[in-house]
Design an enzyme around this catalytic site. Structure first.
Site, PDB file in Angstrom:
ATOM      1  N   THR A   1     -17.486  -5.908 -23.791  1.00 21.47           N
ATOM      2  CA  THR A   1     -16.674  -4.855 -23.177  1.00 21.47           C
ATOM      3  C   THR A   1     -15.231  -4.808 -23.683  1.00 21.47           C
ATOM      4  OG1 THR A   1     -15.606  -4.261 -21.072  1.00 21.47           O
ATOM      5  CG2 THR A   1     -16.382  -6.505 -21.257  1.00 21.47           C
TER       6      THR A   1
ATOM      7  N   GLU B   1     -12.798  -4.528 -21.869  1.00 15.67           N
ATOM      8  CA  GLU B   1     -11.969  -5.299 -20.934  1.00 15.67           C
ATOM      9  C   GLU B   1     -11.556  -6.639 -21.544  1.00 15.67           C
ATOM     10  OE1 GLU B   1     -10.754  -4.754 -17.550  1.00 15.67           O
ATOM     11  OE2 GLU B   1     -11.082  -2.711 -18.230  1.00 15.67           O
TER      12      GLU B   1
ATOM     13  N   ARG C   1     -23.523   6.812 -13.040  1.00 18.82           N
ATOM     14  CA  ARG C   1     -22.520   5.767 -12.870  1.00 18.82           C
ATOM     15  C   ARG C   1     -22.568   5.237 -11.430  1.00 18.82           C
ATOM     16  NH1 ARG C   1     -19.655   1.806 -15.222  1.00 18.82           N
ATOM     17  NH2 ARG C   1     -17.736   2.519 -16.163  1.00 18.82           N
TER      18      ARG C   1
ATOM     19  N   TYR D   1     -19.378 -16.240  -8.894  1.00 21.84           N
ATOM     20  CA  TYR D   1     -20.639 -15.502  -9.016  1.00 21.84           C
ATOM     21  C   TYR D   1     -20.640 -14.691 -10.325  1.00 21.84           C
ATOM     22  CZ  TYR D   1     -24.120 -11.896  -8.245  1.00 21.84           C
ATOM     23  OH  TYR D   1     -25.161 -11.044  -8.405  1.00 21.84           O
TER      24      TYR D   1
ATOM     25  N   HIS E   1     -17.878   4.121 -20.435  1.00 23.40           N
ATOM     26  CA  HIS E   1     -18.754   5.275 -20.629  1.00 23.40           C
ATOM     27  C   HIS E   1     -19.401   5.622 -19.299  1.00 23.40           C
ATOM     28  CE1 HIS E   1     -20.689   1.528 -21.872  1.00 23.40           C
ATOM     29  NE2 HIS E   1     -21.780   2.005 -21.277  1.00 23.40           N
TER      30      HIS E   1
HETATM   31  P1  NAP Z   1     -24.308  -1.328 -13.816  1.00 22.18           P
HETATM   32  O1  NAP Z   1     -24.654   0.101 -13.573  1.00 22.18           O
HETATM   33  O2  NAP Z   1     -23.453  -2.059 -12.853  1.00 22.18           O
HETATM   34  O3  NAP Z   1     -25.692  -2.123 -13.978  1.00 22.18           O
HETATM   35  C1  NAP Z   1     -25.757  -3.514 -13.981  1.00 22.18           C
HETATM   36  C2  NAP Z   1     -27.208  -3.931 -13.982  1.00 22.18           C
HETATM   37  O4  NAP Z   1     -27.293  -5.361 -13.976  1.00 22.18           O
HETATM   38  C3  NAP Z   1     -28.004  -3.454 -12.747  1.00 22.18           C
HETATM   39  O5  NAP Z   1     -29.306  -3.143 -13.154  1.00 22.18           O
HETATM   40  C4  NAP Z   1     -28.009  -4.703 -11.874  1.00 22.18           C
HETATM   41  O6  NAP Z   1     -29.077  -4.743 -10.953  1.00 22.18           O
HETATM   42  C5  NAP Z   1     -28.216  -5.760 -12.954  1.00 22.18           C
HETATM   43  N1  NAP Z   1     -27.880  -7.114 -12.515  1.00 22.18           N
HETATM   44  C6  NAP Z   1     -26.747  -7.563 -11.937  1.00 22.18           C
HETATM   45  N2  NAP Z   1     -26.797  -8.876 -11.723  1.00 22.18           N
HETATM   46  C7  NAP Z   1     -28.026  -9.301 -12.169  1.00 22.18           C
HETATM   47  C8  NAP Z   1     -28.679 -10.541 -12.228  1.00 22.18           C
HETATM   48  N3  NAP Z   1     -28.103 -11.650 -11.781  1.00 22.18           N
HETATM   49  N4  NAP Z   1     -29.924 -10.590 -12.771  1.00 22.18           N
HETATM   50  C9  NAP Z   1     -30.529  -9.477 -13.225  1.00 22.18           C
HETATM   51  N5  NAP Z   1     -29.968  -8.258 -13.183  1.00 22.18           N
HETATM   52  C10 NAP Z   1     -28.710  -8.166 -12.675  1.00 22.18           C
HETATM   53  O7  NAP Z   1     -23.633  -1.499 -15.261  1.00 22.18           O
HETATM   54  P2  NAP Z   1     -23.651  -0.494 -16.507  1.00 22.18           P
HETATM   55  O8  NAP Z   1     -22.482   0.419 -16.387  1.00 22.18           O
HETATM   56  O9  NAP Z   1     -25.015   0.045 -16.700  1.00 22.18           O
HETATM   57  O10 NAP Z   1     -23.280  -1.502 -17.692  1.00 22.18           O
HETATM   58  C11 NAP Z   1     -24.298  -2.206 -18.403  1.00 22.18           C
HETATM   59  C12 NAP Z   1     -23.699  -3.426 -19.079  1.00 22.18           C
HETATM   60  O11 NAP Z   1     -22.667  -3.019 -19.971  1.00 22.18           O
HETATM   61  C13 NAP Z   1     -23.037  -4.416 -18.135  1.00 22.18           C
HETATM   62  O12 NAP Z   1     -23.227  -5.690 -18.671  1.00 22.18           O
HETATM   63  C14 NAP Z   1     -21.558  -4.044 -18.181  1.00 22.18           C
HETATM   64  O13 NAP Z   1     -20.776  -5.171 -17.864  1.00 22.18           O
HETATM   65  C15 NAP Z   1     -21.432  -3.644 -19.633  1.00 22.18           C
HETATM   66  N6  NAP Z   1     -20.415  -2.639 -19.931  1.00 22.18           N
HETATM   67  C16 NAP Z   1     -20.386  -1.458 -19.282  1.00 22.18           C
HETATM   68  C17 NAP Z   1     -19.463  -0.488 -19.637  1.00 22.18           C
HETATM   69  C18 NAP Z   1     -19.417   0.857 -18.959  1.00 22.18           C
HETATM   70  O14 NAP Z   1     -18.419   1.566 -19.127  1.00 22.18           O
HETATM   71  N7  NAP Z   1     -20.450   1.241 -18.237  1.00 22.18           N
HETATM   72  C19 NAP Z   1     -18.554  -0.749 -20.677  1.00 22.18           C
HETATM   73  C20 NAP Z   1     -18.634  -1.985 -21.330  1.00 22.18           C
HETATM   74  C21 NAP Z   1     -19.579  -2.918 -20.977  1.00 22.18           C
HETATM   75  P3  NAP Z   1     -28.966  -4.042  -9.494  1.00 22.18           P
HETATM   76  O15 NAP Z   1     -29.291  -2.582  -9.738  1.00 22.18           O
HETATM   77  O16 NAP Z   1     -29.983  -4.758  -8.704  1.00 22.18           O
HETATM   78  O17 NAP Z   1     -27.563  -4.235  -9.017  1.00 22.18           O
HETATM   79  O1  F7E Z   2     -11.767   1.657 -13.193  1.00 19.67           O
HETATM   80  C1  F7E Z   2      -8.539   2.623 -11.882  1.00 19.67           C
HETATM   81  C2  F7E Z   2      -8.821   1.155 -12.130  1.00 19.67           C
HETATM   82  O2  F7E Z   2     -13.632   0.594 -11.943  1.00 19.67           O
HETATM   83  C3  F7E Z   2     -11.164   2.464 -14.176  1.00 19.67           C
HETATM   84  C4  F7E Z   2     -16.877  -1.129 -16.013  1.00 19.67           C
HETATM   85  O3  F7E Z   2     -17.994  -0.414 -16.461  1.00 19.67           O
HETATM   86  O4  F7E Z   2     -15.476  -0.193 -17.730  1.00 19.67           O
HETATM   87  C5  F7E Z   2     -15.611  -0.329 -16.332  1.00 19.67           C
HETATM   88  O5  F7E Z   2     -14.500  -1.047 -15.781  1.00 19.67           O
HETATM   89  C6  F7E Z   2      -9.676   2.538 -13.911  1.00 19.67           C
HETATM   90  C7  F7E Z   2      -9.049   1.163 -13.641  1.00 19.67           C
HETATM   91  O6  F7E Z   2     -13.782   0.913 -14.452  1.00 19.67           O
HETATM   92  C8  F7E Z   2      -9.563   3.349  -8.491  1.00 19.67           C
HETATM   93  O7  F7E Z   2      -7.749   0.347 -11.695  1.00 19.67           O
HETATM   94  C9  F7E Z   2      -7.837   3.728  -9.747  1.00 19.67           C
HETATM   95  O8  F7E Z   2      -7.814   1.096 -14.299  1.00 19.67           O
HETATM   96  O9  F7E Z   2     -13.984   2.865 -12.991  1.00 19.67           O
HETATM   97  P1  F7E Z   2     -13.360   1.530 -13.053  1.00 19.67           P
HETATM   98  P2  F7E Z   2     -13.180  -0.325 -15.275  1.00 19.67           P
HETATM   99  O10 F7E Z   2     -12.475  -1.278 -14.425  1.00 19.67           O
HETATM  100  O11 F7E Z   2     -12.428   0.250 -16.418  1.00 19.67           O
HETATM  101  C10 F7E Z   2     -15.374  -1.421 -18.465  1.00 19.67           C
HETATM  102  C11 F7E Z   2     -15.266  -1.095 -19.929  1.00 19.67           C
HETATM  103  C12 F7E Z   2     -16.452  -2.379 -18.129  1.00 19.67           C
HETATM  104  O12 F7E Z   2     -16.856  -3.190 -18.935  1.00 19.67           O
HETATM  105  C13 F7E Z   2     -16.838  -2.505 -16.690  1.00 19.67           C
HETATM  106  O13 F7E Z   2     -18.136  -3.074 -16.561  1.00 19.67           O
HETATM  107  O14 F7E Z   2      -9.476   3.297 -12.718  1.00 19.67           O
HETATM  108  N1  F7E Z   2      -8.744   3.038 -10.497  1.00 19.67           N
HETATM  109  N2  F7E Z   2      -8.319   3.908  -8.505  1.00 19.67           N
HETATM  110  C14 F7E Z   2      -9.829   2.795  -9.743  1.00 19.67           C
HETATM  111  N3  F7E Z   2     -10.982   2.165 -10.020  1.00 19.67           N
HETATM  112  C15 F7E Z   2     -11.916   2.084  -9.040  1.00 19.67           C
HETATM  113  N4  F7E Z   2     -13.100   1.476  -9.303  1.00 19.67           N
HETATM  114  N5  F7E Z   2     -11.687   2.587  -7.793  1.00 19.67           N
HETATM  115  C16 F7E Z   2     -10.529   3.229  -7.451  1.00 19.67           C
HETATM  116  O15 F7E Z   2     -10.345   3.663  -6.326  1.00 19.67           O
END
Ligand code: NAP
Ligand code: F7E
Length: 352
Positions: A137, A139, A196, A105, A191
């Site tokens: 990202t 990641e 969030r 997915y 961020h």
């Molecule tokens: P988020 O809060 O999880 O928002 C994801 C958005 O995508 C939501 O509006 C979700 O809709 C929509 N979506 C998911 N699947 C979809 C689909 N199949 N068709 C249309 N819409 C869909 O993520 P975010 O933190 O705002 O991040 C925005 C983007 O930046 C993402 O691509 C994420 O991977 C990337 N990113 C985020 C971070 C970060 O730290 N936040 C860092 C690096 C990159 P619903 O509300 O209906 O679920």
């Molecule tokens: O985890 C650790 C976890 O899920 C941060 C997305 O926006 O940023 C985000 O991905 C860290 C990880 O964010 C829990 O293992 C510990 O090391 O908040 P997170 P993420 O995985 O870094 C990147 C840049 C994106 O692109 C993604 O879309 O925290 N951690 N304990 C935990 N994480 C979660 N979720 N839950 C816990 O209980």
């Protein structure tokens, strides 16, 4: 003479970044179109409440369309209808841990979703009109090998999420190079904000703090507390995203703070905001966090929240964005934690 208003289309408008970006662009006098998925509950648009405009208002600035980026016919139709000047593609299955549960997915939405939109630009002959932003990202790098990660660092994705985003990164670059599209990747490090998603670690912690502050009971179950991230404030990063599309040519940029902190650090500063000094005992998935005064256990690390292949540390080097885009993040780590906790405390409503 009136300047023609710019048209933006945002996928993922209901998410953290999409909702903040929509607000930002409306304040810049854009006309904004957003894509939302059909949901059985109206809650999915809660982040848009402050900017929502009723369907029947004429000449509005903000429009919502039902759609899904994994549906190519939808992507073709919406691009043909809106013909945006700027397309911000933020929609994704964005949760790393969940990508292990739903790898196919995740790939289909994150990888093919991006390709569907790029194809829709091409099919609608919008190559010269529509600038495309892809949400890549940190990641994609996997765990830190050298001192930091920048635009030249090789990628080593460690999860289905990261791998799906690597496809979307490269296909964006392919379309830029093959069809002369203005298509740019933002390689964004973590961020955060009050908006969030509730299952990301910073929001999970700050929500718990507000609850604990009120009820004085409960334990917060987390995964790896030693994991380190380069955490910034989402509003700062939205400015960076916008600047990437205002640049004179399409390029890829790292947006980051240049500092990394552990989940344990986040907990320490977050509990300090409600005057609790938390001390940690034990190691790995036996680690606990205790209130130094009352000796109550507040946090437990449990195997359930560990990932099959943890990215242990990420630190970004934002020198290119600073130099070329004049972008710098304003909010530092401690201020971010404080800001998130305070917002959570302000919005907390006890259950009746
Ligand atoms: P988020 O809060 O999880 O928002 C994801 C958005 O995508 C939501 O509006 C979700 O809709 C929509 N979506 C998911 N699947 C979809 C689909 N199949 N068709 C249309 N819409 C869909 O993520 P975010 O933190 O705002 O991040 C925005 C983007 O930046 C993402 O691509 C994420 O991977 C990337 N990113 C985020 C971070 C970060 O730290 N936040 C860092 C690096 C990159 P619903 O509300 O209906 O679920
Ligand atoms: O985890 C650790 C976890 O899920 C941060 C997305 O926006 O940023 C985000 O991905 C860290 C990880 O964010 C829990 O293992 C510990 O090391 O908040 P997170 P993420 O995985 O870094 C990147 C840049 C994106 O692109 C993604 O879309 O925290 N951690 N304990 C935990 N994480 C979660 N979720 N839950 C816990 O209980």
């Amino acid at each position: 003479m009136n300047k023609k208003r710019k048209l933006a289309l945002i996928t993922g408008v209901t998410g953290q970044d999409g909702s903040i970006l929509a607000d930002f662009l409306l304040k810049k006098n854009y006309i904004v179109h957003g894509v939302k998925r059909r949901s059985s509950s109206l809650n999915s648009t809660v982040r848009l409440d402050r900017i929502y405009q009723d369907k029947f208002i004429k000449n509005k600035s903000f429009y919502l369309h039902y759609g899904d980026v994994s549906d190519p016919s939808f992507c073709n139709r919406i691009l043909g209808e809106v013909k945006p000047d700027e397309l911000y593609h933020l929609a994704a299955q964005s949760h790393v841990a969940i990508s292990y549960e739903l790898p196919l997915y995740t790939a289909s939405v994150n990888s093919l979703g991006t390709l569907n939109l790029l194809e829709a630009i091409r099919i609608n002959n919008l190559n010269k009109k529509t600038k495309f932003y892809n949400a890549a990202t940190s990641e994609m790098y996997g765990s830190l090998k050298g001192k930091y990660q920048n635009e030249l660092t090789p990628f080593h994705p460690q999860s289905p999420y990261a791998t799906s985003k690597l496809f979307s990164f490269w296909i964006t670059k392919n379309y830029r190079d093959s069809y002369n599209l203005f298509a740019s990747n933002g390689i964004l490090f973590n961020h955060e904000s009050f908006s969030r998603g509730e299952t990301f670690v910073t929001k999970k912690i700050t929500m718990f703090i507000a609850k604990y502050n009120h009820y004085k009971k409960g334990v917060l179950y987390l995964g790896n507390l030693s994991s380190k991230r380069d955490w910034g404030f989402a509003d700062d990063y939205i400015i960076g995203i916008w600047k990437i599309l205002q640049h004179s040519k399409p390029e890829d940029f790292v947006l980051s703070t240049g500092k990394s902190y552990s989940v344990r650090d986040f907990l320490k500063y977050a509990f300090a905001c409600i005057n609790i000094k938390i001390i940690f005992k034990g190691k790995k998935d036996k680690e606990i966090g205790i209130d130094s005064k009352t000796k109550k256990v507040l946090v437990k690390s449990i195997p359930y929240y560990y990932r099959p292949n943890e990215v242990t540390n990420l630190i970004g080097n934002n020198r290119k964005a600073k130099k070329v885009l004049n972008w710098t993040p304003k909010i530092k780590f401690k201020a971010l934690v404080k800001l998130m906790v305070n917002e959570e405390l302000k919005n907390f409503t006890p259950k009746k």
